[in-house]
Design a protein around this motif. Structure first.
Motif, PDB file in Angstrom:
ATOM      1  N   ILE A 193      44.722  38.536  39.543  1.00  0.00           N
ATOM      2  CA  ILE A 193      43.365  38.993  39.834  1.00  0.00           C
ATOM      3  C   ILE A 193      43.398  39.916  41.046  1.00  0.00           C
ATOM      4  O   ILE A 193      43.730  39.490  42.150  1.00  0.00           O
TER       5      ILE A 193
ATOM      6  N   TYR B 182      36.449  36.760  36.980  1.00  0.00           N
ATOM      7  CA  TYR B 182      37.867  37.117  36.888  1.00  0.00           C
ATOM      8  C   TYR B 182      38.145  37.983  35.664  1.00  0.00           C
ATOM      9  O   TYR B 182      38.961  38.896  35.721  1.00  0.00           O
ATOM     10  N   GLU B 183      37.440  37.713  34.567  1.00  0.00           N
ATOM     11  CA  GLU B 183      37.609  38.525  33.359  1.00  0.00           C
ATOM     12  C   GLU B 183      37.223  39.988  33.616  1.00  0.00           C
ATOM     13  O   GLU B 183      37.823  40.897  33.046  1.00  0.00           O
ATOM     14  N   VAL B 184      36.232  40.199  34.469  1.00  0.00           N
ATOM     15  CA  VAL B 184      35.840  41.564  34.834  1.00  0.00           C
ATOM     16  C   VAL B 184      36.847  42.140  35.828  1.00  0.00           C
ATOM     17  O   VAL B 184      37.333  43.265  35.662  1.00  0.00           O
TER      18      VAL B 184
ATOM     19  N   SER C 242      40.257  33.188  44.327  1.00  0.00           N
ATOM     20  CA  SER C 242      41.272  33.713  43.411  1.00  0.00           C
ATOM     21  C   SER C 242      42.606  34.034  44.073  1.00  0.00           C
ATOM     22  O   SER C 242      43.534  34.474  43.402  1.00  0.00           O
TER      23      SER C 242
ATOM     24  N   GLU D 102      35.236  32.254  36.177  1.00  0.00           N
ATOM     25  CA  GLU D 102      36.102  32.763  35.105  1.00  0.00           C
ATOM     26  C   GLU D 102      35.576  34.090  34.564  1.00  0.00           C
ATOM     27  O   GLU D 102      36.353  35.007  34.290  1.00  0.00           O
ATOM     28  N   LYS D 103      34.261  34.200  34.421  1.00  0.00           N
ATOM     29  CA  LYS D 103      33.662  35.462  33.951  1.00  0.00           C
ATOM     30  C   LYS D 103      33.909  36.579  34.962  1.00  0.00           C
ATOM     31  O   LYS D 103      34.187  37.718  34.589  1.00  0.00           O
TER      32      LYS D 103
ATOM     33  N   GLN E  23      40.079  43.853  34.918  1.00  0.00           N
ATOM     34  CA  GLN E  23      39.951  45.129  34.211  1.00  0.00           C
ATOM     35  C   GLN E  23      39.705  46.322  35.142  1.00  0.00           C
ATOM     36  O   GLN E  23      39.645  47.463  34.684  1.00  0.00           O
TER      37      GLN E  23
END
Length: 112
Positions: free
Chosen positions: A55, A12-14, A49, A9-10, A17
């Motif tokens: 993503i 994917y958060e990057v 993903s 999840e971390k 962006q």
């Protein structure tokens, strides 16, 4: 598995962006997340993903700009086609002018 999914999840958060027309590396994401030796795990996250169109996994390549993850995409050249549609030039599975399109999350995002 919870720890792995939390790391994914971390990642994917990057990844969400990464700007259009730019790429980053597995290692750069791992380093940003404080897990510098976990580039391979970032690769696993990108591979996992593919069911999530939000993503942009195609924007994550190896540290030399090689499309090492391309065999995880449907079709023969989907990863390359997606990158080329964003203006990135690729020859023989390698991004040209890699330094000019490289996006470093450690420089572009706030410290985690």
């Amino acid at each position: 598995m919870k720890e792995t999914s939390n790391f994914f999840e971390k990642v994917y958060e990057v990844a969400v962006q990464i700007p259009f027309g730019r790429v980053t590396s597995y290692g750069a994401i791992a380093k940003y997340l404080g897990a510098a030796r976990s580039a391979r795990m970032v690769g696993w996250a990108m591979n996992a993903s593919h069911n999530n169109n939000d993503i942009p996994a195609h924007r994550v390549v190896n540290r030399k700009g090689l499309l090492t993850g391309k065999h995880h995409f449907e079709g023969t050249n989907l990863m390359q086609q997606l990158l080329e549609s964003e203006g990135i030039i690729i020859k023989q599975n390698q991004i040209q002018n890699f330094d000019s399109v490289f996006w470093d999350p450690s420089k572009e995002l706030p410290i985690v």
